[in-house]
Design an enzyme around this catalytic site. Structure first.
Site, mmCIF file in Angstrom:
data_model
loop_
_atom_site.group_PDB
_atom_site.id
_atom_site.type_symbol
_atom_site.label_atom_id
_atom_site.label_comp_id
_atom_site.label_asym_id
_atom_site.label_seq_id
_atom_site.Cartn_x
_atom_site.Cartn_y
_atom_site.Cartn_z
ATOM 1 N N HIS A 227 -20.683 -3.383 -44.266
ATOM 2 C CA HIS A 227 -20.471 -1.938 -44.034
ATOM 3 C C HIS A 227 -19.527 -1.686 -42.853
ATOM 4 O O HIS A 227 -19.603 -0.644 -42.202
ATOM 5 C CB HIS A 227 -21.803 -1.219 -43.775
ATOM 6 C CG HIS A 227 -22.850 -1.489 -44.801
ATOM 7 N ND1 HIS A 227 -22.889 -0.864 -46.018
ATOM 8 C CD2 HIS A 227 -23.908 -2.367 -44.781
ATOM 9 C CE1 HIS A 227 -23.933 -1.310 -46.712
ATOM 10 N NE2 HIS A 227 -24.548 -2.229 -45.993
ATOM 11 N N SER B 120 8.419 1.543 -33.900
ATOM 12 C CA SER B 120 8.468 2.981 -34.134
ATOM 13 C C SER B 120 9.799 3.537 -33.649
ATOM 14 O O SER B 120 10.344 3.071 -32.646
ATOM 15 C CB SER B 120 7.312 3.668 -33.400
ATOM 16 O OG SER B 120 7.509 5.063 -33.326
ATOM 17 N N LYS C 53 4.926 0.695 -29.896
ATOM 18 C CA LYS C 53 4.297 0.382 -31.166
ATOM 19 C C LYS C 53 4.792 -0.943 -31.764
ATOM 20 O O LYS C 53 5.966 -1.292 -31.681
ATOM 21 C CB LYS C 53 4.571 1.508 -32.179
ATOM 22 C CG LYS C 53 3.944 2.848 -31.836
ATOM 23 C CD LYS C 53 2.439 2.803 -31.932
ATOM 24 C CE LYS C 53 1.949 2.597 -33.344
ATOM 25 N NZ LYS C 53 2.322 3.684 -34.248
ATOM 26 N N GLU D 93 0.606 -3.289 -44.706
ATOM 27 C CA GLU D 93 0.417 -1.955 -45.278
ATOM 28 C C GLU D 93 1.161 -1.810 -46.605
ATOM 29 O O GLU D 93 0.647 -1.192 -47.552
ATOM 30 C CB GLU D 93 0.889 -0.899 -44.279
ATOM 31 C CG GLU D 93 -0.011 -0.787 -43.061
ATOM 32 C CD GLU D 93 0.537 0.117 -41.973
ATOM 33 O OE1 GLU D 93 -0.161 0.322 -40.972
ATOM 34 O OE2 GLU D 93 1.684 0.601 -42.118
#
Length: 459
Positions: free
Chosen positions: A156, A277, A283, A290
């Site tokens: 979970h 970024s 970043k 992704e």
């Protein structure tokens, strides 16, 4: 418009209809398979006396010349032809004349395209499977190097019990091993040759279909000509297998993305597999992970599209089946790109072992082992469960892990605890006491890794 049919028609096909009907823009991908199938067909025709040896040699030389010129760039596959079959045959006729017109004896474009797609798919499966092997090798290497790298296991998305990085990676080894087995199954099941099925009812020529199948590396010919030209089950099976494989990659990517976050910091993705970024200079984004996660839906879409196309098609061949190619090609390309990139990302990834171990300690992953300690000292498990729950509450209030809670605090809740509780809940002890096959303990992992090493040797 260059077509190999039209005798019964009284006027030209409308240009929009021709463009809509044509497949040359995408089926040109299997020009090698088309020529390979034609070469085998010609050899069989000559063996059966349907072509003379001279005609066989002329056609064979012509086909080999087309293949050589296409691959060298001397000959361009033109979209003025309806499909790759028309291009090859028309080019052959242009080059060698009347003997080229005999190439299509005893076959239809229906069994020709069925053959080409099978040959192409079979080649693609071999390439995909080689990439799966490479990924399994990377995963196995990470396992071998991290048998004693402790980390929290989750249920979970909550920290649950201590495991090792090797154990976590082993779960993905199992997933991709099953993917490999599915690819093997598909290769075996699809390996029958449709050539000789004709349009749907075979041919009156004395074809030797067994010989053609042998020349092309098939186990034998298809046993029903109607199914031979209309079967796309093997593509559906492959797209299903690729969808499952992409699901595995997506799950793996999701964990990498979480592990790479500032809150977890379990991994450091190599700069070569990260992006920055345009506005935030600090970043470092896990874009490859992704994108693999995102492209999974693209492969699912290919499977659903082909299932939808096939569900309403009566026997035998129908033009709808032309829709199998673009989706299948895209899914194969997508899966291959994702597997290769993910393997490269995983191979260069750095694991922050100290951070992983610290996370396991502060997540109370050794709570079950504290309860087992009490059970081993005669406390019923249900009572032990409640006692350890109170201990965890105490640790949360004090903002410390169970390892750092003083013994007097333990004994306030249960006098059963002794100094040896700290050894019992040490992460190394917790993990290595789990010795059943498939568990994260060092001895159990050694057995699993040895089995995986043997599996890769026999791959």
């Amino acid at each position: 418009m260059a077509q190999l049919w039209g005798g019964r028609f009284t006027k030209e096909t409308d240009q929009l209809v021709y463009n809509f009907n044509a497949s040359i823009t995408f089926d040109k991908r299997f020009y090698k398979q088309d020529i390979r199938g034609s070469l085998a067909h010609v050899v069989m025709l000559a063996k059966q006396g349907i072509l003379t040896e001279e005609e066989k040699e002329q056609i064979t030389d012509g086909l080999n010349g087309i293949l050589k010129d296409v691959e060298s760039g001397k000959l361009e596959i033109s979209d003025k032809y309806e499909d790759i079959h028309s291009f090859v045959e028309a080019t052959l006729i242009d080059r060698i004349g009347d003997p080229g017109k005999k190439l299509h004896t005893g076959r239809s474009r229906n069994d020709q395209v069925a053959l080409d797609m099978k040959l192409f798919t079979r080649d693609e499966i071999q390439e995909i499977d080689a990439q799966v092997k490479e990924l399994l090798e990377v995963i196995l290497h990470v396992m071998e190097e991290n048998v004693e790298t402790y980390m929290p296991g989750f249920t979970h998305l909550q920290k649950a019990q201590p495991i090792t990085l090797a154990h976590h990676m082993g779960a993905y080894f199992e997933m991709f091993r099953r993917d490999h087995e599915r690819l093997k199954d598909i290769s075996k099941r699809m390996n029958t040759c449709p050539l000789g099925s004709g349009a749907l009812a075979g041919t009156t020529y004395p074809m030797d279909r067994e010989y053609t199948a042998e020349l092309l590396g098939f186990d034998g010919p298809t046993l029903n000509s109607m199914d031979g030209v209309s079967d796309r089950d093997y593509l559906l099976e492959l797209l299903s297998a690729l969808s499952i494989m992409m699901m595995h990659l997506s799950r793996f990517c999701e964990e990498v993305i979480i592990w790479n976050s500032n809150e977890y910091q379990f991994v450091e993705i190599d700069d070569a597999y990260s992006t920055g970024s345009s506005i935030m200079p600090q970043k470092k984004n896990p874009d490859i992970a992704e994108l693999v996660r995102g492209k999974t839906g693209r492969v699912y879409g290919a499977l659903n599209a082909l299932l939808t196309t096939m569900k309403g098609i009566p026997l035998a061949y129908n033009k709808d089946m032309q829709e199998d190619k673009e989706w299948a090609f895209d899914a194969m390309d997508t899966a291959k790109g994702c597997i290769t990139l993910f393997a490269g990302m995983l191979k260069t990834m750095q694991f922050n072992k100290d951070r992983m171990e610290e996370s396991a300690k502060h997540g109370f992953t050794n709570a079950t082992d504290a309860a087992d300690y009490l059970v081993n000292h005669g406390v019923p498990f249900r009572d032990a469960h409640g006692i350890v729950g109170k201990l965890v509450l105490t640790c949360i209030e004090k903002k410390i892990p169970l390892d750092e809670l003083p013994l007097e605090e333990y004994r306030k809740i249960s006098p059963v605890f002794e100094e040896d509780i700290y050894k019992a809940i040490d992460l190394e002890t917790c993990v290595n006491k789990r010795v059943t096959i498939g568990a994260p303990g060092k001895d159990a992992m050694a057995k699993s890794i040895a089995a995986y090493q043997k599996y890769m040797e026999e791959y």
